[in-house]
Write a protein that holds these residues in place. Structure first.
Motif, PDB file in Angstrom:
ATOM      1  N   GLY A  85      41.699  12.020  97.591  1.00  0.00           N
ATOM      2  CA  GLY A  85      41.394  12.263  98.997  1.00  0.00           C
ATOM      3  C   GLY A  85      40.976  10.993  99.704  1.00  0.00           C
ATOM      4  N   ARG A  86      40.326  10.105  98.995  1.00  0.00           N
ATOM      5  CA  ARG A  86      39.918   8.820  99.572  1.00  0.00           C
ATOM      6  C   ARG A  86      41.143   8.005  99.965  1.00  0.00           C
ATOM      7  NH1 ARG A  86      36.307   5.903 102.109  1.00  0.00           N
ATOM      8  NH2 ARG A  86      35.873   3.857 101.288  1.00  0.00           N
ATOM      9  N   ASP A  87      42.197   8.042  99.131  1.00  0.00           N
ATOM     10  CA  ASP A  87      43.444   7.341  99.460  1.00  0.00           C
ATOM     11  C   ASP A  87      44.075   7.916 100.726  1.00  0.00           C
ATOM     12  OD1 ASP A  87      43.160   5.777  97.162  1.00  0.00           O
ATOM     13  OD2 ASP A  87      44.532   7.017  95.980  1.00  0.00           O
ATOM     14  N   ALA A  88      44.061   9.240 100.840  1.00  0.00           N
ATOM     15  CA  ALA A  88      44.622   9.906 102.024  1.00  0.00           C
ATOM     16  C   ALA A  88      43.842   9.502 103.271  1.00  0.00           C
ATOM     17  CB  ALA A  88      44.590  11.420 101.845  1.00  0.00           C
ATOM     18  N   ALA A  89      42.525   9.524 103.168  1.00  0.00           N
ATOM     19  CA  ALA A  89      41.674   9.182 104.318  1.00  0.00           C
ATOM     20  C   ALA A  89      41.913   7.743 104.758  1.00  0.00           C
ATOM     21  CB  ALA A  89      40.208   9.408 103.962  1.00  0.00           C
ATOM     22  N   ARG A  90      42.005   6.838 103.805  1.00  0.00           N
ATOM     23  CA  ARG A  90      42.240   5.428 104.134  1.00  0.00           C
ATOM     24  C   ARG A  90      43.614   5.247 104.779  1.00  0.00           C
ATOM     25  NH1 ARG A  90      38.926   1.292 101.688  1.00  0.00           N
ATOM     26  NH2 ARG A  90      40.670  -0.018 102.326  1.00  0.00           N
ATOM     27  N   TRP A  91      44.643   5.901 104.234  1.00  0.00           N
ATOM     28  CA  TRP A  91      45.987   5.774 104.787  1.00  0.00           C
ATOM     29  C   TRP A  91      46.033   6.306 106.220  1.00  0.00           C
ATOM     30  CZ3 TRP A  91      49.852   8.702 106.913  1.00  0.00           C
ATOM     31  CH2 TRP A  91      51.084   8.075 107.041  1.00  0.00           C
ATOM     32  N   LEU A  92      45.459   7.489 106.456  1.00  0.00           N
ATOM     33  CA  LEU A  92      45.458   8.061 107.807  1.00  0.00           C
ATOM     34  C   LEU A  92      44.760   7.135 108.794  1.00  0.00           C
ATOM     35  CD1 LEU A  92      44.668  11.810 107.080  1.00  0.00           C
ATOM     36  CD2 LEU A  92      46.801  10.893 108.025  1.00  0.00           C
ATOM     37  N   TYR A  93      43.663   6.542 108.382  1.00  0.00           N
ATOM     38  CA  TYR A  93      42.908   5.681 109.282  1.00  0.00           C
ATOM     39  C   TYR A  93      43.530   4.297 109.441  1.00  0.00           C
ATOM     40  CZ  TYR A  93      39.279   3.013 111.522  1.00  0.00           C
ATOM     41  OH  TYR A  93      38.603   2.206 112.404  1.00  0.00           O
ATOM     42  N   GLU A  94      43.919   3.678 108.353  1.00  0.00           N
ATOM     43  CA  GLU A  94      44.328   2.278 108.378  1.00  0.00           C
ATOM     44  C   GLU A  94      45.826   2.035 108.524  1.00  0.00           C
ATOM     45  OE1 GLU A  94      42.751   0.719 104.729  1.00  0.00           O
ATOM     46  OE2 GLU A  94      40.666   0.975 105.379  1.00  0.00           O
ATOM     47  N   GLN A  95      46.670   2.935 108.000  1.00  0.00           N
ATOM     48  CA  GLN A  95      48.091   2.626 107.889  1.00  0.00           C
ATOM     49  C   GLN A  95      49.038   3.595 108.576  1.00  0.00           C
ATOM     50  OE1 GLN A  95      48.720   2.343 103.686  1.00  0.00           O
ATOM     51  NE2 GLN A  95      47.354   0.604 103.463  1.00  0.00           N
ATOM     52  N   ALA A  96      48.576   4.742 108.984  1.00  0.00           N
ATOM     53  CA  ALA A  96      49.483   5.731 109.585  1.00  0.00           C
ATOM     54  C   ALA A  96      50.227   5.117 110.767  1.00  0.00           C
ATOM     55  CB  ALA A  96      48.702   6.966 110.030  1.00  0.00           C
ATOM     56  N   PRO A  97      51.540   5.329 110.835  1.00  0.00           N
ATOM     57  CA  PRO A  97      52.338   4.755 111.925  1.00  0.00           C
ATOM     58  C   PRO A  97      52.296   5.580 113.206  1.00  0.00           C
ATOM     59  CG  PRO A  97      53.770   5.927 110.423  1.00  0.00           C
ATOM     60  CD  PRO A  97      52.373   5.998 109.844  1.00  0.00           C
ATOM     61  N   PHE A  98      51.370   6.510 113.281  1.00  0.00           N
ATOM     62  CA  PHE A  98      51.201   7.367 114.454  1.00  0.00           C
ATOM     63  C   PHE A  98      49.750   7.342 114.883  1.00  0.00           C
ATOM     64  CE2 PHE A  98      51.412  10.004 110.564  1.00  0.00           C
ATOM     65  CZ  PHE A  98      50.096  10.428 110.481  1.00  0.00           C
ATOM     66  N   GLY A  99      49.526   7.658 116.167  1.00  0.00           N
ATOM     67  CA  GLY A  99      48.167   7.788 116.670  1.00  0.00           C
ATOM     68  C   GLY A  99      47.603   9.134 116.266  1.00  0.00           C
ATOM     69  N   LEU A 100      46.371   9.171 115.847  1.00  0.00           N
ATOM     70  CA  LEU A 100      45.714  10.394 115.414  1.00  0.00           C
ATOM     71  C   LEU A 100      44.303  10.406 115.992  1.00  0.00           C
ATOM     72  CD1 LEU A 100      45.838  12.955 113.642  1.00  0.00           C
ATOM     73  CD2 LEU A 100      45.094  11.528 111.710  1.00  0.00           C
ATOM     74  N   LEU A 101      44.020  11.437 116.773  1.00  0.00           N
ATOM     75  CA  LEU A 101      42.742  11.592 117.470  1.00  0.00           C
ATOM     76  C   LEU A 101      42.168  12.966 117.173  1.00  0.00           C
ATOM     77  CD1 LEU A 101      44.076  10.459 120.956  1.00  0.00           C
ATOM     78  CD2 LEU A 101      42.526   9.122 119.516  1.00  0.00           C
ATOM     79  N   ALA A 102      40.854  13.098 117.274  1.00  0.00           N
ATOM     80  CA  ALA A 102      40.228  14.413 117.159  1.00  0.00           C
ATOM     81  C   ALA A 102      38.995  14.442 118.045  1.00  0.00           C
ATOM     82  CB  ALA A 102      39.843  14.715 115.717  1.00  0.00           C
ATOM     83  N   HIS A 103      38.754  15.616 118.632  1.00  0.00           N
ATOM     84  CA  HIS A 103      37.525  15.806 119.403  1.00  0.00           C
ATOM     85  C   HIS A 103      36.808  17.047 118.903  1.00  0.00           C
ATOM     86  CE1 HIS A 103      40.124  17.977 122.641  1.00  0.00           C
ATOM     87  NE2 HIS A 103      39.521  18.885 121.933  1.00  0.00           N
ATOM     88  N   ASP A 104      35.531  17.162 119.284  1.00  0.00           N
ATOM     89  CA  ASP A 104      34.687  18.258 118.830  1.00  0.00           C
ATOM     90  C   ASP A 104      34.857  19.493 119.721  1.00  0.00           C
ATOM     91  OD1 ASP A 104      33.191  17.750 121.163  1.00  0.00           O
ATOM     92  OD2 ASP A 104      31.532  16.819 120.079  1.00  0.00           O
ATOM     93  N   THR A 105      33.993  20.460 119.529  1.00  0.00           N
ATOM     94  CA  THR A 105      34.085  21.724 120.269  1.00  0.00           C
ATOM     95  C   THR A 105      33.054  21.837 121.390  1.00  0.00           C
ATOM     96  OG1 THR A 105      32.602  22.823 118.700  1.00  0.00           O
ATOM     97  CG2 THR A 105      34.966  22.997 118.257  1.00  0.00           C
ATOM     98  N   SER A 106      32.423  20.741 121.757  1.00  0.00           N
ATOM     99  CA  SER A 106      31.417  20.810 122.809  1.00  0.00           C
ATOM    100  C   SER A 106      32.046  21.185 124.155  1.00  0.00           C
ATOM    101  CB  SER A 106      30.658  19.479 122.919  1.00  0.00           C
ATOM    102  OG  SER A 106      31.533  18.432 123.260  1.00  0.00           O
TER     103      SER A 106
END
Length: 167
Positions: free
Chosen positions: A46-67
């Motif tokens: 899972g650490r590898d997945a998290a690092r890839w999504l954050y550091e290497q993914a060729p797409f923009g990925l955003l998330a917001h909370d439920t406030s």
């Protein structure tokens, strides 16, 4: 590792850039709700997945909370580069500020569609970076960050392409 499905309260925000439990929530909720893998990569941990999504993914990925005025809790490196914000500047920023004032109605309709159906795809919209520069995000899918117990922790969006505007 804390899981978002372990019966704990909704996610403690903000998350860390390479938080494994958050990466799992991103990936598993996308697969469950959208019906396809967010990305074809296979990781050893899972650490590898998290690092890839954050550091290497060729797409923009955003998330917001439920406030009531949702705030960004995650922005991968690609999204940070597109918008011109660092992690510390992005996290905590109201997500509505990603669109210009004249684009708020369109953005809100997109968010409402996700709220009603748990995901939507095929969106294209104008966004604005830290410098005020406008750009298109295209081929956007947005989905609820829903755990296996049905609790919604926020919403995430992936944009697979972006381009400058003439505005």
């Amino acid at each position: 590792m804390t899981s978002f499905d372990d019966g704990a309260m909704p996610m403690a925000l903000p998350v860390r850039p390479t938080d494994t439990a958050f990466a799992e929530l991103l990936l598993s909720s996308h697969l469950r709700l959208v019906g396809e893998l967010l990305c074809p990569a296979v990781w050893e941990t899972g650490r590898d997945a998290a690092r890839w999504l954050y550091e290497q993914a060729p797409f923009g990925l955003l998330a917001h909370d439920t406030s009531a005025d949702p705030r960004f809790v995650y922005a991968n490196s690609t999204a940070q580069n597109c918008f011109g914000y660092s992690w510390d500047e992005f996290v905590g920023l109201p997500s509505r500020l990603s669109a210009r004032p004249d684009g708020q109605e369109d953005r809100e309709a997109f968010v409402r569609a996700v709220t009603a159906h748990h995901y939507t795809t095929g969106y294209r919209g104008i966004r604005v970076g830290k410098s005020g520069r406008a750009f298109w995000i295209e081929d956007v899918t947005m989905w609820d960050l829903m755990d296996t117990r049905g609790r919604i922790h926020g919403q995430a969006a992936v944009f697979r392409s972006w381009s400058p505007t003439d505005m």
